[in-house]
Design an enzyme around this catalytic site. Structure first.
Site, PDB file in Angstrom:
ATOM      1  N   HIS A 111      -7.791   1.469   1.918  1.00  0.00           N
ATOM      2  CA  HIS A 111      -7.679   1.080   3.340  1.00  0.00           C
ATOM      3  C   HIS A 111      -8.444   2.054   4.239  1.00  0.00           C
ATOM      4  CE1 HIS A 111      -4.921  -1.286   6.262  1.00  0.00           C
ATOM      5  NE2 HIS A 111      -6.074  -1.012   6.834  1.00  0.00           N
ATOM      6  N   GLU A 170       0.840  -1.193   0.000  1.00  0.00           N
ATOM      7  CA  GLU A 170       0.000   0.000   0.000  1.00  0.00           C
ATOM      8  C   GLU A 170       0.877   1.245   0.000  1.00  0.00           C
ATOM      9  OE1 GLU A 170      -2.687  -0.248   3.342  1.00  0.00           O
ATOM     10  OE2 GLU A 170      -3.607  -2.084   2.595  1.00  0.00           O
TER      11      GLU A 170
END
Ligand code: NAI
Length: 398
Positions: A281, A258
């Site tokens: 997220h 990420e």
């Protein structure tokens, strides 16, 4: 006792701590190590979010630091081992965003079964695709929850209210909520479910838990939702089944890699595929979760400082003890080695004090001891216990 809160922690934390009688200072930014070293000289308690890295060096330079509140979920920004050796307790708020994640999952189930992501994109581009084909209600469908912990069980409650039949798989035997039913194996869950939602932690066992074999067991009409950890799903295999229409879509909130910040570019092999919802997220990212985090960590800090309760600490043995207001309370964190209790009790007896209560929690490195004594003044006792060689940090609960 003054508390320093960094990184724009939600104002409710300051309010909560001030109501408990603490003086709180705020700083909006995350200080650089040199600034941190200077700042920490003036505080015994600090609150941080995820950007402030509290390293071994900082901790060794701040021996007096009693507690760190991580006003977030993760604690890897703090060297927890060094903090423990320093006698610095660390708290976080692991479950303040549980409901936020559960709500997102419910939204995604409806969004997937009505192809909302794709229809929304098309409408923005000027395409009017009014069709019922492939769109379904979620009522009456089977939701399979993998990991029936805090989030999984909340998803279960919300899903039943929507008329879904819930089954779940967990490595431990769990009390089913409502009409949910625990199944024996992951395979059984995958074969039966119209939606599979993952809510397991990141462990060796859950790494790539959903790969080619597991995906091949899912129904072609089913959907996968992952708002747990990016490592749980093997993305290349997921891309394959989506491209070959072996499942009907997925919603993914967490990824194996990420971006570290909003300034970095995000790329994933899932981009551009049909009925695939990708979110950055944000499962737990709501105003309400930030508010709950502010309260949860502030409460843990004040219970530690005013009662001596270490409940919820991530690096100390957890002890929650009732407060006996007739006694004076001393908290002692010491190296876990033979004979420490004997030394402390010897000092208490030499001071002519009676022990009203004593509570000890230990792990391999430290002992966390709460002592209630019947004595008008504990200053002498406090100094003698503090100066013992195995003592790491000692404080009096006033
Ligand atoms: P939890 O610890 O309350 O529940 C996890 C459950 O998974 C437990 O019941 C445990 O027994 C079960 N489990 C563990 N290993 C398993 C296995 N191999 N197979 C089946 N079940 C297994 O955790 P919680 O709070 O419900 O969080 C779940 C996940 O959600 C975590 O990975 C957490 O990092 C993630 N999370 C994601 C957020 C987001 O923003 N997307 C926000 C908050 C949490």
């Amino acid at each position: 006792m003054r508390i320093l809160l960094l990184e724009n922690i939600h104002p409710v934390a300051k309010e909560t701590l001030e109501k408990k009688g603490f003086a709180v200072d705020l700083l909006a930014h995350s200080p650089a190590p040199s600034e941190m070293k200077e700042l920490f000289k003036n505080y015994e308690i600090v609150g941080i979010r995820s950007k402030t890295k509290i390293t071994k060096e900082i901790l060794e330079n701040s021996r007096h630091l009693k507690a760190i509140g991580c006003f977030c979920i993760g604690t890897n920004q703090v060297d927890l081992i060094a903090a423990k050796k320093n006698g610095t307790i660390v708290f976080n708020a692991p479950h303040s965003n549980t409901r936020s994640v559960a709500e997102l999952v419910l939204a995604e189930m409806i969004a997937l079964s009505r192809q909302l992501g794709d229809r929304n994109n098309l409408a923005h581009q000027g395409t009017w695709l009014k069709s019922a084909k492939g769109s379904n209600e979620i009522r009456g469908k089977v939701l399979g929850i993998v990991g029936y912990g805090h989030i999984g069980s909340q998803v279960s409650i919300l899903a039943e209210a929507f008329g879904l039949n819930v089954i779940f798989y967990d490595i431990t035997k769990k009390l089913s909520l409502g009409n949910a039913r625990q199944v024996e194996s992951l395979d059984e869950l995958l074969k039966e479910s119209d939606f599979v939602s993952l809510h397991v932690p990141e462990t060796i066992e859950t790494k790539n838990m959903i790969s080619k074999k597991q995906l091949s067991l899912m129904k072609a009409s089913s959907y996968l939702i992952n708002a747990s950890r990016g490592s749980v799903v093997f993305i290349d295999d997921l891309v394959d089944v989506l491209k070959n229409k072996k499942i009907s879509g997925c919603a993914i909130d967490v990824f194996p890699i990420e971006p570290a910040s909003n300034n970095e570019k995000f790329s994933s092999p899932l981009q551009g595929l049909n009925n695939v919802i990708l979110t950055p997220h944000i499962g737990g990212s709501t105003e309400e979760a930030q508010h709950s985090i502010g309260i949860e960590v502030a409460e843990s800090l004040s219970r530690y400082l005013q009662v001596g309760s270490s409940a919820g600490a991530v690096n100390f043995p957890n002890i929650d003890v009732p407060r006996n207001i007739k006694s004076k309370r001393i908290v002692n964190i010491h190296k876990n080695q033979p004979g420490v209790l004997g030394m402390i009790n010897g000092i208490i007896s030499s001071e002519g004090a009676n022990i009203d209560g004593q509570f000890l929690g230990t792990d391999e490195e430290i002992g966390y001891l709460v002592i209630d004594v019947h004595l008008d003044h504990v200053t002498n006792l406090y100094h003698k216990i503090k100066e013992l060689e195995p003592s790491i940090l000692t404080h009096v609960i006033s």
